[in-house]
Scaffold this active site. Structure first.
Site, PDB file in Angstrom:
ATOM      1  N   SER A 105       4.173  -6.301   2.853  1.00 48.90           N
ATOM      2  CA  SER A 105       2.920  -6.228   3.494  1.00 48.90           C
ATOM      3  C   SER A 105       1.831  -7.000   2.443  1.00 48.90           C
ATOM      4  O   SER A 105       1.947  -7.938   2.267  1.00 48.90           O
ATOM      5  CB  SER A 105       2.388  -4.888   3.950  1.00 48.90           C
ATOM      6  OG  SER A 105       1.269  -4.862   4.602  1.00 48.90           O
ATOM      7  N   LEU A 106       0.895  -5.996   1.884  1.00 49.62           N
ATOM      8  CA  LEU A 106      -0.102  -6.449   0.998  1.00 49.62           C
ATOM      9  C   LEU A 106       0.721  -7.293  -0.120  1.00 49.62           C
ATOM     10  O   LEU A 106       0.126  -8.163  -0.628  1.00 49.62           O
ATOM     11  CB  LEU A 106      -0.821  -5.304   0.528  1.00 49.62           C
ATOM     12  CG  LEU A 106      -1.531  -5.485  -0.894  1.00 49.62           C
ATOM     13  CD1 LEU A 106      -2.942  -6.230  -0.772  1.00 49.62           C
ATOM     14  CD2 LEU A 106      -1.940  -4.393  -1.903  1.00 49.62           C
ATOM     15  N   GLN A 161       0.816 -11.522  10.390  1.00 47.31           N
ATOM     16  CA  GLN A 161       1.290 -10.384   9.426  1.00 47.31           C
ATOM     17  C   GLN A 161       0.474  -9.281   9.676  1.00 47.31           C
ATOM     18  O   GLN A 161       1.055  -8.163   9.926  1.00 47.31           O
ATOM     19  CB  GLN A 161       1.313 -10.818   7.899  1.00 47.31           C
ATOM     20  CG  GLN A 161       2.010  -9.622   6.996  1.00 47.31           C
ATOM     21  CD  GLN A 161       1.157  -9.268   5.765  1.00 47.31           C
ATOM     22  OE1 GLN A 161       0.352  -8.932   5.973  1.00 47.31           O
ATOM     23  NE2 GLN A 161       2.093  -9.510   4.650  1.00 47.31           N
ATOM     24  N   GLN A 201       0.783  -1.264  -0.110  1.00 43.00           N
ATOM     25  CA  GLN A 201       0.031  -0.060   0.061  1.00 43.00           C
ATOM     26  C   GLN A 201       0.769   1.405   0.020  1.00 43.00           C
ATOM     27  O   GLN A 201       2.018   1.586   0.393  1.00 43.00           O
ATOM     28  CB  GLN A 201      -0.749   0.284   1.273  1.00 43.00           C
ATOM     29  CG  GLN A 201      -2.310   0.699   0.988  1.00 43.00           C
ATOM     30  CD  GLN A 201      -3.232   0.190   2.106  1.00 43.00           C
ATOM     31  OE1 GLN A 201      -3.254  -1.111   2.295  1.00 43.00           O
ATOM     32  NE2 GLN A 201      -3.895   0.967   2.391  1.00 43.00           N
ATOM     33  N   HIS A 246      -0.341  -2.975  10.729  1.00 42.60           N
ATOM     34  CA  HIS A 246       1.129  -3.869  11.581  1.00 42.60           C
ATOM     35  C   HIS A 246       1.315  -3.433  13.062  1.00 42.60           C
ATOM     36  O   HIS A 246       2.329  -3.579  13.408  1.00 42.60           O
ATOM     37  CB  HIS A 246       2.327  -3.613  10.737  1.00 42.60           C
ATOM     38  CG  HIS A 246       1.995  -4.128   9.254  1.00 42.60           C
ATOM     39  ND1 HIS A 246       1.990  -5.415   9.016  1.00 42.60           N
ATOM     40  CD2 HIS A 246       1.715  -3.641   7.980  1.00 42.60           C
ATOM     41  CE1 HIS A 246       1.491  -5.544   7.703  1.00 42.60           C
ATOM     42  NE2 HIS A 246       1.629  -4.530   7.203  1.00 42.60           N
ATOM     43  N   ARG A 277      -9.534  -8.256   3.367  1.00 43.41           N
ATOM     44  CA  ARG A 277      -8.450  -7.754   4.249  1.00 43.41           C
ATOM     45  C   ARG A 277      -8.525  -6.314   4.568  1.00 43.41           C
ATOM     46  O   ARG A 277      -8.337  -5.563   5.548  1.00 43.41           O
ATOM     47  CB  ARG A 277      -7.267  -7.988   3.620  1.00 43.41           C
ATOM     48  CG  ARG A 277      -6.019  -7.761   4.442  1.00 43.41           C
ATOM     49  CD  ARG A 277      -4.588  -8.274   3.917  1.00 43.41           C
ATOM     50  NE  ARG A 277      -3.468  -8.092   4.402  1.00 43.41           N
ATOM     51  CZ  ARG A 277      -2.512  -7.049   4.165  1.00 43.41           C
ATOM     52  NH1 ARG A 277      -2.912  -6.129   3.483  1.00 43.41           N
ATOM     53  NH2 ARG A 277      -1.490  -7.136   5.052  1.00 43.41           N
TER      54      ARG A 277
END
Length: 310
Positions: free
Chosen positions: A91-92, A249, A11, A201, A116
């Site tokens: 991440s993503l 995560q 992102q 996170h 998500r």
């Protein structure tokens, strides 16, 4: 020649119009966008190509949009016959890495990341959470400072270990502000507030993680065709671990610098960032200036990368 890693952005890399040239020119890429629209029940492709940017920036739209652009560019790039020895994503971007390694089908992945994004948006009411990039701080000292501030009742944690000298913190607005004011205590130069819709996170995302775990239990994880380095461990995920690692995560730090360092230790000397922008290329360069870095974020860069690797 050394080994190749395909890496995928997360992102913040989104732009209106991303991967449109691949969509218009490469049938396999066109099919990815069509699959996304069909799987989600609305025209994600129109939002990606035409905006508005404000809607594309909403987490529940950004996540499937970035995944779709990355995989469309991947499909176009694969026609050049270049394959990775490893994949990883920030991440993503880990979902793109899992699709690239054959662990998840694209159709499943795009539905998961849409959910998500929704779960992450819902986890903390707007305006209550924050994130900031801290420049120049010592990792251990910044962790101690975060724990000190959290002890006063304002949760704040290390969220992304991006590269030497860049660590993102995440938590409640007051906690992030307090650490941002005190970064010099951890050797930091300054903190820059990030434009995000939530404290990603961090432990404030545990509610989102629980919902995501339920969603992940409905899809099939296939054996990885190449190792996928997980954000949570900075090591390849083993079969049977994917669901747990993706759940963890959401509320755990992204160990990006550690992942890149581990890949280099395995003999990776070429990183190809596939997807919108070039954020990861910059982070990898700050981690190790000797590796070869390429971007596939348009058909033009795709052709240049393929030509350079021949």
């Amino acid at each position: 020649m050394g080994k190749i890693a395909f890496v995928f952005p997360g992102q913040g890399s989104q732009t209106v119009g991303m991967a449109k040239d691949a969509y218009e020119s490469v049938p396999a890429a066109t099919e990815i966008f069509r699959t996304a629209d069909e799987a989600l029940g609305f025209s994600l492709s129109s939002l990606i190509f035409e905006g508005p940017e404000t809607e594309l920036k909403q987490t529940s739209n950004t996540q499937p949009a970035l995944l779709t652009a990355s995989i469309a560019l991947l499909e176009a790039f694969r026609e050049k016959g270049i394959e990775p020895d490893y994949t990883a994503g920030h991440s993503l971007g880990e979902y793109s890495a899992l699709v690239a390694a054959g662990v998840l089908s694209f159709q499943d992945a795009v539905q998961i990341v849409r959910a998500r994004g929704q779960y992450m948006e819902e986890a903390v009411p707007g305006g209550q959470g924050a994130m900031a990039a801290v420049l120049g701080a010592d990792r251990e000292a910044l962790g101690v400072l975060c724990r000190d501030v959290s002890g006063s009742g304002h949760a704040v944690e290390l969220a992304n270990i991006n590269c030497p000298g860049q660590i993102v913190i995440s938590g409640v607005k007051e906690g992030v502000a307090a650490v941002s004011e005190r970064v010099k205590e951890a050797g930091g130069k300054r903190a820059i507030a990030l434009e995000v819709s939530g404290p990603f996170h961090s432990s404030l995302m545990k509610g989102a993680a629980e919902k995501l775990a339920d969603k992940l239990s409905t899809v099939t994880f296939s054996p990885a065709q190449v190792p996928v380095v997980a954000n949570v461990t900075a090591r390849p995920a083993e079969e049977g671990q994917f669901q747990q690692l993706l759940t963890t995560q959401v509320y755990s730090p992204v160990l990006w610098e550690d992942s890149v360092t581990w890949l280099i230790e395995q003999g990776v000397d070429t990183f190809i960032e596939i997807g919108s922008g070039n954020v990861l290329t910059g982070l990898i360069k700050k981690t190790d200036k000797t590796v070869k870095l390429y971007n596939v974020n348009s058909l033009e860069t795709l052709e240049a990368t393929a030509a350079a690797l021949k």
